[in-house]
Motif scaffolding. Structure first.
Motif, PDB file in Angstrom:
ATOM      1  N   UNK A   2      23.570  41.176  54.931  1.00 17.08           N
ATOM      2  CA  UNK A   2      23.496  42.590  54.579  1.00 17.08           C
ATOM      3  C   UNK A   2      23.155  43.435  55.810  1.00 17.08           C
ATOM      4  N   UNK A   3      23.137  44.756  55.618  1.00 16.45           N
ATOM      5  CA  UNK A   3      22.946  45.658  56.745  1.00 16.45           C
ATOM      6  C   UNK A   3      21.580  45.484  57.406  1.00 16.45           C
ATOM      7  N   UNK A   4      20.535  45.274  56.587  1.00 19.27           N
ATOM      8  CA  UNK A   4      19.194  45.090  57.143  1.00 19.27           C
ATOM      9  C   UNK A   4      19.122  43.822  57.981  1.00 19.27           C
ATOM     10  N   UNK A   5      19.688  42.741  57.463  1.00 21.65           N
ATOM     11  CA  UNK A   5      19.694  41.481  58.210  1.00 21.65           C
ATOM     12  C   UNK A   5      20.472  41.628  59.518  1.00 21.65           C
ATOM     13  N   UNK A   6      21.573  42.377  59.460  1.00 19.81           N
ATOM     14  CA  UNK A   6      22.377  42.588  60.656  1.00 19.81           C
ATOM     15  C   UNK A   6      21.593  43.362  61.715  1.00 19.81           C
ATOM     16  N   UNK A   7      20.860  44.386  61.282  1.00 18.89           N
ATOM     17  CA  UNK A   7      20.049  45.169  62.222  1.00 18.89           C
ATOM     18  C   UNK A   7      18.961  44.300  62.840  1.00 18.89           C
ATOM     19  N   UNK A   8      18.338  43.433  62.024  1.00 14.72           N
ATOM     20  CA  UNK A   8      17.301  42.540  62.544  1.00 14.72           C
ATOM     21  C   UNK A   8      17.889  41.588  63.582  1.00 14.72           C
ATOM     22  N   UNK A   9      19.072  41.083  63.317  1.00 12.00           N
ATOM     23  CA  UNK A   9      19.732  40.200  64.277  1.00 12.00           C
ATOM     24  C   UNK A   9      20.049  40.947  65.567  1.00 12.00           C
ATOM     25  N   UNK A  10      20.508  42.182  65.428  1.00 14.08           N
ATOM     26  CA  UNK A  10      20.826  42.974  66.610  1.00 14.08           C
ATOM     27  C   UNK A  10      19.574  43.300  67.414  1.00 14.08           C
ATOM     28  N   UNK A  11      18.451  43.493  66.741  1.00 15.82           N
ATOM     29  CA  UNK A  11      17.192  43.716  67.448  1.00 15.82           C
ATOM     30  C   UNK A  11      16.799  42.475  68.245  1.00 15.82           C
ATOM     31  N   UNK A  12      17.032  41.291  67.657  1.00 15.17           N
ATOM     32  CA  UNK A  12      16.732  40.041  68.369  1.00 15.17           C
ATOM     33  C   UNK A  12      17.612  39.906  69.608  1.00 15.17           C
ATOM     34  N   UNK A  13      18.901  40.234  69.459  1.00  9.85           N
ATOM     35  CA  UNK A  13      19.803  40.194  70.606  1.00  9.85           C
ATOM     36  C   UNK A  13      19.368  41.213  71.649  1.00  9.85           C
ATOM     37  N   UNK A  14      18.931  42.391  71.194  1.00  8.04           N
ATOM     38  CA  UNK A  14      18.467  43.440  72.110  1.00  8.04           C
ATOM     39  C   UNK A  14      17.279  42.959  72.931  1.00  8.04           C
ATOM     40  N   UNK A  15      16.347  42.260  72.272  1.00  5.18           N
ATOM     41  CA  UNK A  15      15.185  41.744  72.990  1.00  5.18           C
ATOM     42  C   UNK A  15      15.610  40.771  74.082  1.00  5.18           C
ATOM     43  N   UNK A  16      16.547  39.898  73.754  1.00  9.32           N
ATOM     44  CA  UNK A  16      17.043  38.959  74.761  1.00  9.32           C
ATOM     45  C   UNK A  16      17.654  39.702  75.940  1.00  9.32           C
ATOM     46  N   UNK A  17      18.492  40.699  75.666  1.00  4.60           N
ATOM     47  CA  UNK A  17      19.166  41.427  76.736  1.00  4.60           C
ATOM     48  C   UNK A  17      18.169  42.187  77.606  1.00  4.60           C
ATOM     49  N   UNK A  18      17.164  42.792  76.972  1.00  9.45           N
ATOM     50  CA  UNK A  18      16.155  43.546  77.721  1.00  9.45           C
ATOM     51  C   UNK A  18      15.390  42.638  78.674  1.00  9.45           C
ATOM     52  N   UNK A  19      15.012  41.460  78.186  1.00 10.37           N
ATOM     53  CA  UNK A  19      14.270  40.530  79.044  1.00 10.37           C
ATOM     54  C   UNK A  19      15.177  39.886  80.086  1.00 10.37           C
ATOM     55  N   UNK A  20      16.450  39.653  79.728  1.00 10.38           N
ATOM     56  CA  UNK A  20      17.371  38.993  80.655  1.00 10.38           C
ATOM     57  C   UNK A  20      17.682  39.859  81.868  1.00 10.38           C
ATOM     58  N   UNK A  21      17.674  41.175  81.700  1.00 11.38           N
ATOM     59  CA  UNK A  21      17.971  42.069  82.828  1.00 11.38           C
ATOM     60  C   UNK A  21      16.708  42.762  83.335  1.00 11.38           C
ATOM     61  N   UNK A  22      15.557  42.167  83.040  1.00  7.93           N
ATOM     62  CA  UNK A  22      14.291  42.845  83.353  1.00  7.93           C
ATOM     63  C   UNK A  22      14.081  43.078  84.841  1.00  7.93           C
ATOM     64  N   UNK A  23      14.692  42.238  85.699  1.00  7.73           N
ATOM     65  CA  UNK A  23      14.549  42.478  87.138  1.00  7.73           C
ATOM     66  C   UNK A  23      15.048  43.867  87.522  1.00  7.73           C
ATOM     67  N   UNK A  24      16.043  44.348  86.763  1.00 10.12           N
ATOM     68  CA  UNK A  24      16.656  45.630  87.101  1.00 10.12           C
ATOM     69  C   UNK A  24      15.750  46.816  86.796  1.00 10.12           C
ATOM     70  N   UNK A  25      14.774  46.623  85.868  1.00  7.72           N
ATOM     71  CA  UNK A  25      13.937  47.772  85.503  1.00  7.72           C
ATOM     72  C   UNK A  25      12.445  47.549  85.711  1.00  7.72           C
ATOM     73  N   UNK A  26      11.975  46.301  85.734  1.00  7.02           N
ATOM     74  CA  UNK A  26      10.544  46.063  85.895  1.00  7.02           C
ATOM     75  C   UNK A  26      10.070  46.456  87.289  1.00  7.02           C
ATOM     76  N   UNK A  27      10.819  46.051  88.329  1.00  7.93           N
ATOM     77  CA  UNK A  27      10.395  46.376  89.690  1.00  7.93           C
ATOM     78  C   UNK A  27      10.303  47.880  89.931  1.00  7.93           C
ATOM     79  N   UNK A  28      11.361  48.661  89.592  1.00 14.00           N
ATOM     80  CA  UNK A  28      11.223  50.124  89.763  1.00 14.00           C
ATOM     81  C   UNK A  28      10.065  50.708  88.965  1.00 14.00           C
TER      82      UNK A  28
END
Length: 331
Positions: A2-28
């Motif tokens: 359902x839509x809620x489950x899909x949003x939760x899954x997308x949030x999990x993917x978002x967390x992975x992407x944010x941490x995976x590219x963290x070098x690009x934003x943590x240092x600045x």
């Protein structure tokens, strides 16, 4: 789903992407904070931290494998895996827990989502399929210099990709294994939907490492990885291609021109909801050679390449949905 489950899954993917590219934003963010606050105490603390993790005792934490990989079992990773329809890890042969192994994964794709789910976490049940193995995913050494990110990836059981670090991991207790995505940043720039263009021809460091440690080579194919984002590959002689090449040389990681979906649909930077299948091939036994010759390295590289091609030939019809052209070693 359902839509809620899909949003939760997308949030999990978002967390992975944010941490995976963290070098690009943590240092600045860190440097900007220090400049804004202008605190001598914070600056000294930051410099002491850098000393500890770059050249001090903390620089060996990944090689010593002392951190418990407790984050591998986070439930968020199973939620993330459920976003990709039928995401699975396929075993084609048993691996003796008394051995040592180098998992060589292809292709890199834009950001190696398949490798994260299959090897850096328990989302696809690695430990149940390969009991007794102590698996470490290798990443850029500079990731271990970033406050917060260092502790985060150590808690996932990751290690640096430097040769000395990998050799130390593989010469530890029996059952040790590392995962290398040998195509790296160069291969990420070749990622396109339905294609499996590999950077492998001159990547021989992993073969030399296998010979020096006696670790078996295990070929891995991640079907669907190159479909996780729409990509634009600029012409080789274009200005965009030149800029991307310079960025890769300067920062050590690539910046593919890609896009996917949004948190609530439409256009965005989240990965596309595509099937992912990670297939682990049979191990190639390697005899330990302390100082391998170029001929020995070349011979084992050829053997590995042939095994990878066979794994593709044996599995592409079953798992390669959406493949547009055959596996190709282009560089």
């Amino acid at each position: 789903m359902n839509q809620l489950e899909l949003v939760m899954c997308r949030l999990a993917v978002s967390w992975f992407l944010i941490t995976a590219i963290s070098q690009a934003w943590v240092w600045p963010l860190l440097i900007g904070t220090l400049l804004y606050v202008q605190s001598t105490t914070l600056t000294i603390a930051f410099l002491l931290y850098l000393y500890y993790v770059v050249v001090g005792p903390g620089s060996k934490d990944d090689a010593n494998c002392k951190w418990k990989p407790t984050f591998r079992k986070w439930h968020i990773w199973k939620v993330m895996a459920s976003y990709f329809p039928g995401a699975r890890l396929i075993k084609t042969a048993d691996l003796d827990p008394a051995g040592r192994y180098i998992f060589v994964s292809h292709p890199h794709g834009v950001i190696a989502i398949s490798d994260w789910l299959a090897f850096a976490t328990e989302a696809l049940g690695f430990s149940k399929l390969f009991p007794g193995l102590d698996l470490r995913c290798a990443t850029l050494a500079s990731n271990f210099w970033v406050p917060g990110l260092r502790e985060y990836i150590l808690s996932h059981g990751m290690c640096g990709v430097g040769r000395d670090t990998l050799a130390r991991v593989l010469t530890g207790k029996p059952g040790r294994a590392v995962v290398l995505v040998v195509g790296g940043a160069s291969e990420a720039l070749l990622a396109a939907e339905g294609t499996y263009d590999l950077v492998l021809r001159n990547r021989k460091g992993f073969v030399r490492l296998a010979l020096q440690t006696g670790a078996s080579l295990v070929p891995v194919l991640s079907y669907g990885e190159t479909d996780t984002f729409h990509t634009y590959i600029p012409p080789p002689c274009s200005r965009a291609a030149a800029v991307m090449k310079v960025l890769k040389q300067v920062f050590g990681f690539s910046t593919p021109l890609c896009w996917g979906t949004g948190l609530f649909g439409g256009w965005g930077m989240l990965a596309l909801q595509v099937p992912l299948t990670v297939v682990v091939g049979a191990p190639i036994q390697v005899d330990k050679v302390s100082s391998p010759t170029e001929a020995e390295v070349a011979a084992l590289h050829k053997t590995y390449t042939e095994a990878l091609q066979k794994l593709w030939d044996d599995t592409v019809d079953k798992y390669g949905k959406g493949v547009k052209r055959p596996l190709a070693i282009v560089q």
